[in-house]
Design an enzyme around this catalytic site. Structure first.
Site, PDB file in Angstrom:
ATOM      1  N   ALA A   1       0.585  -0.954  -0.241  1.00  0.00           N
ATOM      2  CA  ALA A   1      -0.049  -0.042  -0.187  1.00  0.00           C
ATOM      3  C   ALA A   1       1.340   1.226   0.226  1.00  0.00           C
ATOM      4  O   ALA A   1       1.212   2.453  -1.002  1.00  0.00           O
ATOM      5  CB  ALA A   1      -1.361  -0.135   1.404  1.00  0.00           C
TER       6      ALA A   1
ATOM      7  N   GLU B   1      11.451  -5.647  -3.256  1.00  0.00           N
ATOM      8  CA  GLU B   1       9.878  -5.733  -2.632  1.00  0.00           C
ATOM      9  C   GLU B   1      10.412  -7.365  -2.323  1.00  0.00           C
ATOM     10  O   GLU B   1      10.376  -8.074  -3.283  1.00  0.00           O
ATOM     11  CB  GLU B   1       8.803  -6.080  -3.525  1.00  0.00           C
ATOM     12  CG  GLU B   1       7.203  -6.753  -2.894  1.00  0.00           C
ATOM     13  CD  GLU B   1       7.130  -6.693  -1.681  1.00  0.00           C
ATOM     14  OE1 GLU B   1       6.847  -5.993  -0.886  1.00  0.00           O
ATOM     15  OE2 GLU B   1       6.785  -7.860  -0.713  1.00  0.00           O
TER      16      GLU B   1
ATOM     17  N   CYS C   1      -6.592  -6.702   3.448  1.00  0.00           N
ATOM     18  CA  CYS C   1      -7.858  -5.964   4.153  1.00  0.00           C
ATOM     19  C   CYS C   1      -8.743  -7.077   3.257  1.00  0.00           C
ATOM     20  O   CYS C   1     -10.054  -7.264   4.362  1.00  0.00           O
ATOM     21  CB  CYS C   1      -8.398  -4.524   4.736  1.00  0.00           C
ATOM     22  SG  CYS C   1      -7.407  -3.057   4.412  1.00  0.00           S
TER      23      CYS C   1
ATOM     24  N   ASP D   1       2.202   0.922   7.781  1.00  0.00           N
ATOM     25  CA  ASP D   1       2.779   0.352   8.465  1.00  0.00           C
ATOM     26  C   ASP D   1       3.460   0.346  10.218  1.00  0.00           C
ATOM     27  O   ASP D   1       4.111  -0.313  11.231  1.00  0.00           O
ATOM     28  CB  ASP D   1       1.523  -1.111   8.798  1.00  0.00           C
ATOM     29  CG  ASP D   1       0.472  -1.259   8.088  1.00  0.00           C
ATOM     30  OD1 ASP D   1      -0.252  -0.454   8.306  1.00  0.00           O
ATOM     31  OD2 ASP D   1      -0.493  -2.221   8.399  1.00  0.00           O
TER      32      ASP D   1
ATOM     33  N   ALA E   1      -4.789   1.111   6.563  1.00  0.00           N
ATOM     34  CA  ALA E   1      -4.896   1.360   5.203  1.00  0.00           C
ATOM     35  C   ALA E   1      -4.566   2.405   4.952  1.00  0.00           C
ATOM     36  O   ALA E   1      -4.137   2.601   3.670  1.00  0.00           O
ATOM     37  CB  ALA E   1      -5.630  -0.219   4.535  1.00  0.00           C
TER      38      ALA E   1
ATOM     39  N   TYR F   1     -31.510  13.227   7.770  1.00  0.00           N
ATOM     40  CA  TYR F   1     -32.370  12.393   8.043  1.00  0.00           C
ATOM     41  C   TYR F   1     -33.322  11.964   6.956  1.00  0.00           C
ATOM     42  O   TYR F   1     -33.776  12.825   6.554  1.00  0.00           O
ATOM     43  CB  TYR F   1     -32.975  13.149   9.414  1.00  0.00           C
ATOM     44  CG  TYR F   1     -33.999  12.387   9.408  1.00  0.00           C
ATOM     45  CD1 TYR F   1     -34.573  11.342  10.540  1.00  0.00           C
ATOM     46  CD2 TYR F   1     -35.305  12.987   9.355  1.00  0.00           C
ATOM     47  CE1 TYR F   1     -35.626  10.497   9.990  1.00  0.00           C
ATOM     48  CE2 TYR F   1     -36.716  12.762   9.412  1.00  0.00           C
ATOM     49  CZ  TYR F   1     -36.751  11.492  10.061  1.00  0.00           C
ATOM     50  OH  TYR F   1     -37.861  11.160  10.193  1.00  0.00           O
TER      51      TYR F   1
HETATM   52  C1  LIG Z   1      -5.780  -9.522   7.417  1.00  0.00           C
HETATM   53  C2  LIG Z   1      -5.466  -8.440   7.453  1.00  0.00           C
HETATM   54  C3  LIG Z   1      -6.979  -7.185   7.161  1.00  0.00           C
HETATM   55  C4  LIG Z   1      -6.725  -6.070   6.635  1.00  0.00           C
HETATM   56  N1  LIG Z   1      -8.071  -5.137   7.342  1.00  0.00           N
HETATM   57  C5  LIG Z   1      -7.766  -4.006   7.351  1.00  0.00           C
HETATM   58  C6  LIG Z   1      -9.259  -2.556   7.107  1.00  0.00           C
HETATM   59  O1  LIG Z   1     -10.276  -3.255   7.391  1.00  0.00           O
HETATM   60  N2  LIG Z   1      -8.797  -1.475   7.011  1.00  0.00           N
HETATM   61  C7  LIG Z   1      -7.336  -0.999   6.915  1.00  0.00           C
HETATM   62  O2  LIG Z   1      -7.691   0.121   7.557  1.00  0.00           O
HETATM   63  N3  LIG Z   1      -7.003  -1.802   7.061  1.00  0.00           N
HETATM   64  C8  LIG Z   1      -6.447  -3.379   7.157  1.00  0.00           C
HETATM   65  N4  LIG Z   1      -5.730  -3.863   7.093  1.00  0.00           N
HETATM   66  C9  LIG Z   1      -4.010  -3.365   7.574  1.00  0.00           C
HETATM   67  C10 LIG Z   1      -3.873  -3.424   6.358  1.00  0.00           C
HETATM   68  O3  LIG Z   1      -3.349  -4.226   5.496  1.00  0.00           O
HETATM   69  C11 LIG Z   1      -2.430  -2.423   6.498  1.00  0.00           C
HETATM   70  O4  LIG Z   1      -2.579  -1.475   7.739  1.00  0.00           O
HETATM   71  C12 LIG Z   1      -1.587  -1.862   4.897  1.00  0.00           C
HETATM   72  O5  LIG Z   1      -1.089  -3.229   4.125  1.00  0.00           O
HETATM   73  C13 LIG Z   1      -0.776  -1.272   5.717  1.00  0.00           C
HETATM   74  O6  LIG Z   1       0.734  -0.876   4.227  1.00  0.00           O
HETATM   75  P1  LIG Z   1       2.062  -0.951   4.472  1.00  0.00           P
HETATM   76  O7  LIG Z   1       2.222  -1.054   2.579  1.00  0.00           O
HETATM   77  O8  LIG Z   1       2.362  -0.231   5.029  1.00  0.00           O
HETATM   78  O9  LIG Z   1       2.627  -2.438   4.384  1.00  0.00           O
HETATM   79  P2  LIG Z   1       2.778  -4.014   4.459  1.00  0.00           P
HETATM   80  O10 LIG Z   1       1.135  -4.010   3.891  1.00  0.00           O
HETATM   81  O11 LIG Z   1       2.520  -4.916   5.291  1.00  0.00           O
HETATM   82  O12 LIG Z   1       3.768  -3.798   3.291  1.00  0.00           O
HETATM   83  C14 LIG Z   1       5.117  -3.723   3.413  1.00  0.00           C
HETATM   84  C15 LIG Z   1       5.878  -4.397   2.239  1.00  0.00           C
HETATM   85  O13 LIG Z   1       7.198  -4.022   2.855  1.00  0.00           O
HETATM   86  C16 LIG Z   1       7.703  -5.711   2.734  1.00  0.00           C
HETATM   87  N5  LIG Z   1       8.796  -5.505   2.826  1.00  0.00           N
HETATM   88  C17 LIG Z   1       9.192  -5.715   4.031  1.00  0.00           C
HETATM   89  N6  LIG Z   1      10.250  -5.873   4.358  1.00  0.00           N
HETATM   90  C18 LIG Z   1      11.033  -5.768   2.848  1.00  0.00           C
HETATM   91  C19 LIG Z   1      12.788  -5.936   3.715  1.00  0.00           C
HETATM   92  N7  LIG Z   1      13.584  -5.658   4.256  1.00  0.00           N
HETATM   93  N8  LIG Z   1      12.933  -5.692   1.745  1.00  0.00           N
HETATM   94  C20 LIG Z   1      12.378  -5.908   0.804  1.00  0.00           C
HETATM   95  N9  LIG Z   1      10.416  -5.960   0.922  1.00  0.00           N
HETATM   96  C21 LIG Z   1       9.969  -5.335   2.695  1.00  0.00           C
HETATM   97  C22 LIG Z   1       6.740  -6.561   2.557  1.00  0.00           C
HETATM   98  O14 LIG Z   1       7.088  -8.278   2.060  1.00  0.00           O
HETATM   99  C23 LIG Z   1       5.258  -6.422   1.894  1.00  0.00           C
HETATM  100  O15 LIG Z   1       4.949  -7.032   0.961  1.00  0.00           O
HETATM  101  C24 LIG Z   1      -5.721  -5.516   7.622  1.00  0.00           C
HETATM  102  C25 LIG Z   1      -4.346  -5.872   7.289  1.00  0.00           C
HETATM  103  C26 LIG Z   1      -4.613  -7.097   7.193  1.00  0.00           C
HETATM  104  C27 LIG Z   1      -3.326  -8.466   7.652  1.00  0.00           C
END
Ligand SMILES: Cc1cc2nc3c(=O)[nH]c(=O)nc-3n(C[C@H](O)[C@H](O)[C@H](O)COP(=O)(O)OP(=O)(O)OC[C@H]3O[C@@H](n4cnc5c(N)ncnc54)[C@H](O)[C@@H]3O)c2cc1C
Length: 447
Positions: free
Chosen positions: A10, A32, A42, A282, A300, A425
């Site tokens: 994301a 990645e 999500c 995150d 997200a 409403y």
């Molecule tokens: C089951 C589930 C349901 C969810 N439902 C909701 C919801 O309803 N509403 C909401 O707001 N949020 C929800 N979330 C949370 C939301 O998915 C996260 O907030 C969002 O994905 C964060 O995005 P990001 O890019 O910060 O991190 P991530 O999605 O964790 O992506 C990080 C990426 O970095 C890569 N990475 C990590 N370290 C390294 C490295 N050293 N070298 C290369 N690549 C690396 C990982 O492989 C990953 O692809 C949910 C999460 C899950 C798991």
């Protein structure tokens, strides 16, 4: 100039796309570690709930599209292992074991979060799974397709655990949920948490609160046993949903300042403690708009928005994000559960003098058929009269209704201001006095 992004979901892909749009000549490289990019984590519980659905449906944009249509140098299977802040270079290893190094002018760390795993014997056994990546989702879907899972034990009772309890019940799997703490959803007002508990029990989800986990062991072919104080639960799947931790190891090793819960500390422009290095999503912290303090709330919208903002700043378009209100919503069976801002305990800890009101209202107008109960809790500060937070639980009209107080928190409104808001409403959607206005009126009297 080269903008390097670590992490392709994301925050990372939002940033890469935005940077390329802002500056088409910029060399944008995304590293990645997995083979998956840009997907909706999500949506995974809902895809798993339906045996006909493929997890790949949740991919928002495929790697080839980023490469071919957007000109982003997206390298999957590249794990970054070190950031040299002085030499402005990163290094790592590919899936095939080849070492790589890459220089950057601007860097974004968007490494997300990882599931916390309980440190008990057996946590690494086959059939003990977490749900974070698309790969995790595929593995759970495949296990369920094998039909050996009649019962699942979910470790934890947070929102992902609850969403998955519904998904598994929908698949006909019996569900036990277990946690060491004595309270279901401790951040939720007890009256509202009781409604969630009833909903789970109505769907035959068995809750084991206050049970310390001891170990997981094999209980025969494809069977596991979860052993805790006072209970032994046999199952075909153990889902670990005991929360997540920020992937901040790279940043910590590079000497960057950390924030709450070891997230990467950033300023309002997403810059870390090191010039030209940003963090978003995150893995990073944010300012809470009610307290003004740094918080770590991994969700997200913030990840997508922070990715954009980091890219804007990296490409010379200065922007600052005000922060987050902690607005969140989830569904469990028929119930919608939502919150924004602080609860009374958090408000007191933040130095406010909290006053709270809890009411029950209706989702539709008097005499309009099909109405159900909406439970609303609202907190304000006695000294300033400011609205501090709202929680809601109900079968309809909760999920989007929470956005009104969320906006009020961003605007720093008092309860008196909020009472005067012109909310919509019509009989199918609410009573003439919206449940939020009724609660605010009650709270105002108590201030
Ligand atoms: C089951 C589930 C349901 C969810 N439902 C909701 C919801 O309803 N509403 C909401 O707001 N949020 C929800 N979330 C949370 C939301 O998915 C996260 O907030 C969002 O994905 C964060 O995005 P990001 O890019 O910060 O991190 P991530 O999605 O964790 O992506 C990080 C990426 O970095 C890569 N990475 C990590 N370290 C390294 C490295 N050293 N070298 C290369 N690549 C690396 C990982 O492989 C990953 O692809 C949910 C999460 C899950 C798991």
């Amino acid at each position: 100039m080269r903008f390097v992004v670590i992490g392709g979901d994301a925050a990372g892909m939002s940033a890469a796309s935005r940077a390329k749009r802002n500056a088409p000549d910029l060399d944008v490289v995304v590293l990645e570690q997995t083979q998956d990019v840009s997907y909706s984590a999500c949506g995974m519980p809902y895809a798993i709930a339906d045996h006909r659905r493929q997890l790949d449906e949740l991919v928002v944009r495929r790697a080839e599209v980023f490469r071919q249509k957007q000109g982003i140098d997206l390298r999957t299977g590249h794990r970054v292992e070190a950031v040299d802040t002085r030499a402005k270079q990163i290094g790592g290893t590919t899936l095939e074991g080849r070492r790589f190094e890459l220089a950057f002018d601007k860097l974004l760390i968007a490494t997300g979060a990882s599931p916390r795993r309980p440190e008990i014997p057996g946590a690494g056994l086959n059939g003990v799974m977490a749900l974070k990546s698309l790969e995790d989702g595929r593995a759970i879907q495949a296990l369920l397709a094998g039909k050996s899972v009649r019962r699942a034990v979910i470790l934890g009772m947070g929102y992902i655990a609850l969403e998955m309890s519904e998904a598994l019940r929908t698949r006909g799997v019996a569900v036990d949920m277990i946690k060491p703490g004595p309270v279901l959803l401790p951040w939720l007002h007890p009256d509202l948490a009781a409604v969630v508990r009833q909903e789970l029990e109505a769907h035959e989800v068995r809750l084991h609160l206050g049970r310390k986990l001891q170990r997981i062991e094999s209980a025969g072919p494809n069977q596991l046993r979860v052993v805790s104080e006072g209970a032994e639960l046999d199952c075909g799947l153990v889902l670990v949903a005991t929360g997540v931790a920020p992937n901040s190891g790279l940043a910590e090793k590079a000497g960057l300042q950390l924030g709450p819960q070891r997230s990467i500390h950033v300023d309002k422009g997403l810059m870390t403690s090191c010039q030209d290095i940003y963090a978003a999503g995150d893995c990073a912290d944010a300012v809470h708009v009610v307290t003004g303090r740094d918080v770590w709330i991994p969700l997200a919208l913030r990840a997508n928005r922070a990715g954009w903002a980091a890219a804007d700043n990296a490409t010379g378009r200065p922007v600052e994000l005000p922060g987050v209100a902690g607005t969140a919503v989830f569904k469990v069976f028929e119930l919608q559960v939502a919150r924004t801002g602080l609860n009374a305990v958090e408000a007191r800890e933040a130095g406010f003098d909290p006053v709270e009101t809890v009411i029950q209202s209706r989702s539709r107008a008097h005499a309009h058929p099909g109405a159900s109960t909406i439970h609303v809790q609202m907190v304000a500060d006695r000294r300033s009269g400011k609205l501090l937070g709202v929680q809601m639980v109900g079968k309809e009209g909760v999920a989007h209704r929470i956005n009104a107080p969320a906006v009020a928190l961003h605007a720093g409104m008092t309860v008196a201001d909020f009472i005067q808001c012109d909310l919509a409403y019509a009989p199918p959607f609410s009573p003439v006095w919206d449940p939020l206005l009724t609660t605010a009126n009650q709270l105002f009297k108590a201030l």
